[in-house]
Design a protein around this motif. Structure first.
Motif, PDB file in Angstrom:
ATOM      1  N   GLN A 299      97.134  57.374   1.532  1.00 54.53           N
ATOM      2  CA  GLN A 299      97.607  58.290   0.505  1.00 54.53           C
ATOM      3  C   GLN A 299      96.513  59.270   0.094  1.00 54.53           C
ATOM      4  O   GLN A 299      96.786  60.454  -0.142  1.00 54.53           O
ATOM      5  N   ARG A 300      95.277  58.805   0.020  1.00 61.35           N
ATOM      6  CA  ARG A 300      94.173  59.711  -0.346  1.00 61.35           C
ATOM      7  C   ARG A 300      93.930  60.739   0.758  1.00 61.35           C
ATOM      8  O   ARG A 300      93.611  61.900   0.473  1.00 61.35           O
ATOM      9  N   LEU A 301      94.058  60.329   2.011  1.00 61.04           N
ATOM     10  CA  LEU A 301      93.883  61.285   3.105  1.00 61.04           C
ATOM     11  C   LEU A 301      94.964  62.361   3.079  1.00 61.04           C
ATOM     12  O   LEU A 301      94.687  63.541   3.287  1.00 61.04           O
ATOM     13  N   LEU A 302      96.202  61.958   2.830  1.00 62.56           N
ATOM     14  CA  LEU A 302      97.284  62.925   2.746  1.00 62.56           C
ATOM     15  C   LEU A 302      97.112  63.853   1.549  1.00 62.56           C
ATOM     16  O   LEU A 302      97.473  65.033   1.599  1.00 62.56           O
ATOM     17  N   ARG A 303      96.547  63.316   0.456  1.00 65.00           N
ATOM     18  CA  ARG A 303      96.353  64.118  -0.750  1.00 65.00           C
ATOM     19  C   ARG A 303      95.403  65.285  -0.510  1.00 65.00           C
ATOM     20  O   ARG A 303      95.464  66.311  -1.206  1.00 65.00           O
ATOM     21  N   LEU A 304      94.533  65.167   0.472  1.00 67.11           N
ATOM     22  CA  LEU A 304      93.586  66.250   0.754  1.00 67.11           C
ATOM     23  C   LEU A 304      94.287  67.527   1.201  1.00 67.11           C
ATOM     24  O   LEU A 304      93.703  68.605   1.129  1.00 67.11           O
ATOM     25  N   GLY A 305      95.528  67.407   1.675  1.00 63.42           N
ATOM     26  CA  GLY A 305      96.277  68.585   2.080  1.00 63.42           C
ATOM     27  C   GLY A 305      95.817  69.192   3.383  1.00 63.42           C
ATOM     28  O   GLY A 305      96.018  70.391   3.623  1.00 63.42           O
ATOM     29  N   ILE A 306      95.226  68.387   4.279  1.00 62.98           N
ATOM     30  CA  ILE A 306      94.723  68.916   5.549  1.00 62.98           C
ATOM     31  C   ILE A 306      95.373  68.227   6.746  1.00 62.98           C
ATOM     32  O   ILE A 306      95.154  68.650   7.879  1.00 62.98           O
ATOM     33  N   PHE A 307      96.172  67.184   6.494  1.00 67.50           N
ATOM     34  CA  PHE A 307      96.831  66.451   7.567  1.00 67.50           C
ATOM     35  C   PHE A 307      98.337  66.539   7.430  1.00 67.50           C
ATOM     36  O   PHE A 307      98.876  66.400   6.336  1.00 67.50           O
ATOM     37  N   ARG A 308      99.008  66.718   8.566  1.00 60.13           N
ATOM     38  CA  ARG A 308     100.464  66.715   8.585  1.00 60.13           C
ATOM     39  C   ARG A 308     100.997  65.287   8.561  1.00 60.13           C
ATOM     40  O   ARG A 308     102.044  65.004   7.973  1.00 60.13           O
ATOM     41  N   ASN A 309     100.253  64.376   9.196  1.00 63.08           N
ATOM     42  CA  ASN A 309     100.700  62.991   9.272  1.00 63.08           C
ATOM     43  C   ASN A 309      99.490  62.082   9.418  1.00 63.08           C
ATOM     44  O   ASN A 309      98.479  62.466  10.014  1.00 63.08           O
ATOM     45  N   VAL A 310      99.598  60.876   8.873  1.00 62.79           N
ATOM     46  CA  VAL A 310      98.554  59.855   8.993  1.00 62.79           C
ATOM     47  C   VAL A 310      99.225  58.523   9.295  1.00 62.79           C
ATOM     48  O   VAL A 310     100.084  58.076   8.529  1.00 62.79           O
ATOM     49  N   GLU A 311      98.862  57.914  10.417  1.00 59.86           N
ATOM     50  CA  GLU A 311      99.369  56.595  10.771  1.00 59.86           C
ATOM     51  C   GLU A 311      98.213  55.598  10.758  1.00 59.86           C
ATOM     52  O   GLU A 311      97.062  55.976  10.976  1.00 59.86           O
TER      53      GLU A 311
END
Length: 426
Positions: free
Chosen positions: A88-100
């Motif tokens: 969730q923190r990685l997605l919050r950065l607004g630089i990734f379309r998807n994180v698995e």
């Protein structure tokens, strides 16, 4: 032990219905020994390696802050929980379309019997993205066109151009945003802008051009199940704004807060209480600007009064105030006889309310007791009932019959039916 594939990890089964990762979402393999079953339950494990795959222009150092907690996990469930939080923190950065996320047994010469490796597979956003959307505010709407360059230098920076045309405001601007590593809510931004706004309650048309920098802080604690029409939970929000520190024609310190409590009662009814307040302190010899002050009144704040029509005025124009408070007590119930129960009818609620508030300008030589006395004088309040329509989790509409009380000379009232649309209501 096998491999745990948590493709979404959204969310984990730690507590309550909001955390809903089921066993079917994970490929745990067939347990062959009792040891593996123990690991799946509570046996201690060690996260030995955390890998991030799929990086292109992103620098790894900005990501280490976001995934550091994964190394502190002590068992498999804890690893899954902390991996979800890191995702969730990685997605919050607004630089990734998807994180698995993939959790697997540790490999390599240094692998421990209870060691785990966690891998985050990311997909970066394109170097340039565009957007078109419409926005609904408090009794206003706008069309927004945007062009965004995310992750410009590889550390979650963002360069944005935006044009907005609305019912009350037209603006365009260029902004650069940079978060503080490890503390995304603390950030620095610089903006080049032009804004033209209409303030009919003050007979004012304002055009702002300039360059601004921001290093501000907003504290938010939100346990509500919905931001638009919550049934339970609480909200505490505190904003701080400092303007004019590096120049310009305005200089002030502005603080405001919002508190909301929601409780589900009998017969599917909800009791809600809210309190707003704020203070604008001019710095130096410059008086506060009419555009920076607080305004009160209207279908989204103290109902039964016209939009922003409470408080100091001059020749029929409302000037706003440097300090204010407003409170509300609400009871939301299902529609009588529950038409459309379990379907479209669930979007509607009957609404009973009691609102109150006041605002004024401050003479800073009088002292805090005199300021509080001013706020306690001439309180405007209202009560009434109506219908609320929830538009998904985006906005809500209200149609109320209002009875304004405590009306002072110069206040504009809406005695009777009042319509409101917005995203933030008292």
């Amino acid at each position: 032990m096998g491999t745990v594939h948590a493709r979404s990890l959204d969310p984990l089964p730690m507590q309550g219905p909001e955390l809903g990762l089921q066993a079917d979402d994970m490929d745990l393999g067939e347990p062959e020994h009792e040891e593996k079953q123990e690991v799946l339950e509570n046996k201690d494990v060690v996260v030995q390696h955390v890998h991030i795959g799929g990086l292109g222009r992103t620098k790894e150092d900005i990501l280490t802050y976001e995934i550091a907690d994964v190394f502190r996990a002590k068992n498999l469930i804890d690893v899954m929980k902390k991996s979800h939080e890191a995702r969730q923190r990685l997605l919050r950065l607004g630089i990734f379309r998807n994180v698995e996320v993939v959790i697997d047994t540790a490999e390599g010469a240094d692998a421990l019997p209870n060691g785990l490796d966690v891998t985050f597979e990311v997909k970066e956003l394109r170097r340039m993205t565009g957007s078109y959307n419409t926005m609904v505010g408090n009794n206003e709407g706008s069309m927004v066109l945007g062009l965004k360059l995310p992750n410009v230098f590889g550390r979650a920076e963002k360069l944005t151009f935006q044009f907005s045309y609305g019912t009350k405001e037209t603006s365009y601007g260029l902004s650069f945003f940079k978060p503080q590593p490890g503390h995304f809510e603390r950030n620095f931004s610089i903006n080049l802008y032009k804004v033209t706004g209409q303030f009919p309650w003050s007979s004012l048309r304002e055009t702002d051009r300039g360059v601004s920098t921001e290093f501000s802080h907003t504290m938010v604690i939100d346990t509500r199940n919905s931001t638009i029409l919550p049934r339970k939970g609480a909200l505490l929000k505190i904003n701080q704004e400092l303007a004019g520190y590096t120049g310009g024609d305005v200089s002030f310190l502005k603080e405001d807060f919002e508190i909301q409590l929601n409780k589900t009662l009998f017969w599917d009814s909800v009791l809600s209480t809210s309190l707003w307040g704020g203070m604008l302190l001019p710095l130096g010899d410059k008086p506060s600007s009419i555009a920076d002050r607080f305004y009160l009144g209207g279908p989204t704040s103290v109902r039964g009064f016209s939009m922003y029509s409470i408080g100091p005025q001059s020749e029929g124009d409302y000037l706003g105030g440097e300090v204010y408070w407003a409170g509300g007590l609400h009871l939301y119930t299902p529609l009588p006889f529950r038409p459309g129960r379990g379907s479209f009818g669930e979007l509607f609620r009957t609404h009973f309310f009691l609102n109150a508030g006041n605002l004024c300008n401050l003479n800073y030589g009088e002292g805090p007791r005199a300021h509080l006395s001013k706020l306690a004088e001439c309180i405007r309040w209202s009560y009434g009932a109506g219908i609320v329509l929830r538009l998904g989790n985006i906005a809500r509409l209200e149609l109320n019959y209002c009875i304004p009380m405590g009306v002072r000379s110069g206040d504009r009232i809406c005695d009777g039916v009042q319509f409101g649309a917005g995203i933030r209501f008292l």
